[in-house]
Scaffold this motif. Structure first.
Motif, mmCIF file in Angstrom:
data_model
loop_
_atom_site.group_PDB
_atom_site.id
_atom_site.type_symbol
_atom_site.label_atom_id
_atom_site.label_comp_id
_atom_site.label_asym_id
_atom_site.label_seq_id
_atom_site.Cartn_x
_atom_site.Cartn_y
_atom_site.Cartn_z
ATOM 1 N N THR A 63 16.920 28.044 -13.721
ATOM 2 C CA THR A 63 15.918 28.659 -12.939
ATOM 3 C C THR A 63 14.683 28.244 -13.326
ATOM 4 O O THR A 63 14.311 27.952 -14.299
ATOM 5 C CB THR A 63 16.104 30.319 -13.185
ATOM 6 O OG1 THR A 63 17.216 30.931 -12.959
ATOM 7 C CG2 THR A 63 14.587 30.920 -12.490
ATOM 8 N N LEU A 74 0.132 28.948 -7.920
ATOM 9 C CA LEU A 74 0.186 29.871 -6.898
ATOM 10 C C LEU A 74 -0.884 29.906 -5.817
ATOM 11 O O LEU A 74 -2.021 30.131 -6.558
ATOM 12 C CB LEU A 74 0.589 31.243 -7.223
ATOM 13 C CG LEU A 74 1.881 31.766 -7.950
ATOM 14 C CD1 LEU A 74 1.645 32.879 -8.456
ATOM 15 C CD2 LEU A 74 2.930 31.714 -6.891
ATOM 16 N N GLU A 77 10.012 38.173 -9.018
ATOM 17 C CA GLU A 77 9.849 37.902 -7.699
ATOM 18 C C GLU A 77 10.174 36.491 -7.513
ATOM 19 O O GLU A 77 10.185 35.697 -8.449
ATOM 20 C CB GLU A 77 8.562 38.322 -7.090
ATOM 21 C CG GLU A 77 8.328 39.732 -7.054
ATOM 22 C CD GLU A 77 7.124 40.271 -6.408
ATOM 23 O OE1 GLU A 77 6.251 39.139 -6.151
ATOM 24 O OE2 GLU A 77 6.932 41.273 -6.390
ATOM 25 N N ARG A 78 10.344 35.839 -6.333
ATOM 26 C CA ARG A 78 10.194 34.522 -6.267
ATOM 27 C C ARG A 78 9.265 34.231 -5.244
ATOM 28 O O ARG A 78 9.130 34.646 -4.292
ATOM 29 C CB ARG A 78 11.774 33.944 -5.711
ATOM 30 C CG ARG A 78 12.723 34.224 -6.643
ATOM 31 C CD ARG A 78 13.833 33.006 -6.587
ATOM 32 N NE ARG A 78 14.821 33.558 -7.601
ATOM 33 C CZ ARG A 78 14.847 32.681 -8.819
ATOM 34 N NH1 ARG A 78 13.903 31.765 -9.018
ATOM 35 N NH2 ARG A 78 15.770 33.066 -9.652
ATOM 36 N N HIS A 79 8.361 33.064 -5.566
ATOM 37 C CA HIS A 79 7.228 32.736 -4.775
ATOM 38 C C HIS A 79 7.438 31.027 -4.599
ATOM 39 O O HIS A 79 7.609 30.310 -5.697
ATOM 40 C CB HIS A 79 6.137 33.283 -5.419
ATOM 41 C CG HIS A 79 6.134 34.819 -5.103
ATOM 42 N ND1 HIS A 79 5.690 35.417 -3.888
ATOM 43 C CD2 HIS A 79 6.007 35.735 -5.853
ATOM 44 C CE1 HIS A 79 5.779 36.668 -4.258
ATOM 45 N NE2 HIS A 79 6.027 36.801 -5.318
ATOM 46 N N PRO A 80 6.707 30.364 -3.663
ATOM 47 C CA PRO A 80 6.266 29.300 -3.387
ATOM 48 C C PRO A 80 5.235 28.909 -4.513
ATOM 49 O O PRO A 80 4.332 29.495 -4.318
ATOM 50 C CB PRO A 80 6.041 29.018 -2.297
ATOM 51 C CG PRO A 80 5.664 30.053 -1.544
ATOM 52 C CD PRO A 80 6.336 31.133 -2.205
ATOM 53 N N TYR A 84 4.080 22.714 -7.340
ATOM 54 C CA TYR A 84 4.330 21.995 -8.877
ATOM 55 C C TYR A 84 3.790 20.722 -9.007
ATOM 56 O O TYR A 84 3.770 19.751 -8.092
ATOM 57 C CB TYR A 84 5.759 21.741 -8.666
ATOM 58 C CG TYR A 84 6.471 21.094 -9.964
ATOM 59 C CD1 TYR A 84 6.296 21.456 -11.240
ATOM 60 C CD2 TYR A 84 7.225 20.012 -9.658
ATOM 61 C CE1 TYR A 84 6.855 20.859 -12.357
ATOM 62 C CE2 TYR A 84 7.704 19.146 -10.795
ATOM 63 C CZ TYR A 84 7.483 19.582 -12.064
ATOM 64 O OH TYR A 84 8.100 19.157 -13.184
ATOM 65 N N GLY A 97 12.091 20.778 -5.776
ATOM 66 C CA GLY A 97 11.211 21.243 -4.607
ATOM 67 C C GLY A 97 11.284 20.443 -3.377
ATOM 68 O O GLY A 97 11.685 19.319 -3.558
ATOM 69 N N VAL A 107 6.778 21.625 -3.567
ATOM 70 C CA VAL A 107 6.566 23.020 -3.883
ATOM 71 C C VAL A 107 7.841 23.626 -3.828
ATOM 72 O O VAL A 107 8.915 23.168 -3.230
ATOM 73 C CB VAL A 107 6.368 23.407 -2.201
ATOM 74 C CG1 VAL A 107 6.302 25.256 -2.211
ATOM 75 C CG2 VAL A 107 4.729 23.052 -1.882
ATOM 76 N N VAL A 108 8.045 24.561 -4.824
ATOM 77 C CA VAL A 108 9.176 24.824 -5.419
ATOM 78 C C VAL A 108 9.407 26.562 -5.588
ATOM 79 O O VAL A 108 8.302 27.139 -5.660
ATOM 80 C CB VAL A 108 9.652 24.428 -6.862
ATOM 81 C CG1 VAL A 108 8.620 24.795 -7.962
ATOM 82 C CG2 VAL A 108 10.931 24.564 -7.229
ATOM 83 N N GLU A 109 10.528 27.101 -5.035
ATOM 84 C CA GLU A 109 10.554 28.662 -5.139
ATOM 85 C C GLU A 109 10.727 28.962 -6.878
ATOM 86 O O GLU A 109 11.705 28.250 -7.499
ATOM 87 C CB GLU A 109 11.628 29.098 -4.468
ATOM 88 C CG GLU A 109 11.585 29.035 -2.984
ATOM 89 C CD GLU A 109 10.378 30.228 -2.570
ATOM 90 O OE1 GLU A 109 10.538 31.362 -3.111
ATOM 91 O OE2 GLU A 109 9.525 29.633 -1.808
ATOM 92 N N ALA A 110 9.737 29.474 -7.203
ATOM 93 C CA ALA A 110 9.639 29.831 -8.893
ATOM 94 C C ALA A 110 9.976 31.171 -9.036
ATOM 95 O O ALA A 110 9.529 32.138 -8.340
ATOM 96 C CB ALA A 110 8.578 29.091 -9.356
#
Length: 172
Positions: free
Chosen positions: A11, A40, A91-94, A97, A104, A112-115
């Motif tokens: 993750t 973010l 939560e997951r947010h873009p 990176y 990503g 851009v990665v969902e983190a």
């Protein structure tokens, strides 16, 4: 038999509070690996009325943080450390990176990665940090600056809540 590392599901985690401190993250999540920094967009950093760092939506701000790869076990350990689901929710947010890993999708000049981001959606008013948290945040700020988080960001968002040292006064 040992698990093949190429098949382990990892993750991507975005830490913006005391988890900026690499030593704390290694203690909490021994299998974690720091992979760089990111930010973010449209969020703002603050100390909540619970006395710890939080983020909330803001159309004009950004939140910088440290990014780590977590194993499933480390994510479970971090959930306990962060008090999920009572103190924070997952939560997951873009996240934009800024590191070197191949993560990503390329969007313009950035990945851009969902983190995974821990957010407290219940306590959205500002408060003062606990004294022990000031120490941990200052350690995290040192690591954040070394990793490339802009000093201007630290001064604008974190320093109004986190003094660089704890003042103590002796009564007369």
């Amino acid at each position: 038999m040992a698990e093949d590392q190429s098949t382990v599901q990892l993750t991507v985690y975005f830490g913006y509070g005391s988890n900026l401190w690499h030593s704390q993250m290694k203690e909490r999540c021994p299998g974690s690996r720091f992979i760089g920094i990111g930010y973010l967009t449209d969020w703002i950093w603050f100390i909540s009325s619970r006395h710890y760092a939080n983020v909330k939506r803001s159309s004009t701000d950004v939140v910088y943080g440290a990014m780590y790869l977590l194993t499933k076990e480390d994510e479970e350990r971090l959930d306990r450390s962060e008090g999920v689901p009572n103190s924070y929710v997952k939560e997951r947010h873009p996240v934009v990176y800024l590191g070197d890993e191949d993560l990503g999708n390329l969007v313009g000049d950035h990945r851009v990665v969902e983190a995974l981001v821990y957010v407290d959606p219940y306590r959205l008013t500002a408060g003062l940090p606990k004294p022990e948290y000031i120490y941990r945040m200052n350690e995290g700020i040192k690591d954040a600056l070394k990793a490339g988080i802009p000093k201007e960001y630290i001064e604008k968002y974190l320093r109004p809540y986190i003094p660089s040292f704890i003042h103590t006064s002796i009564p007369n």
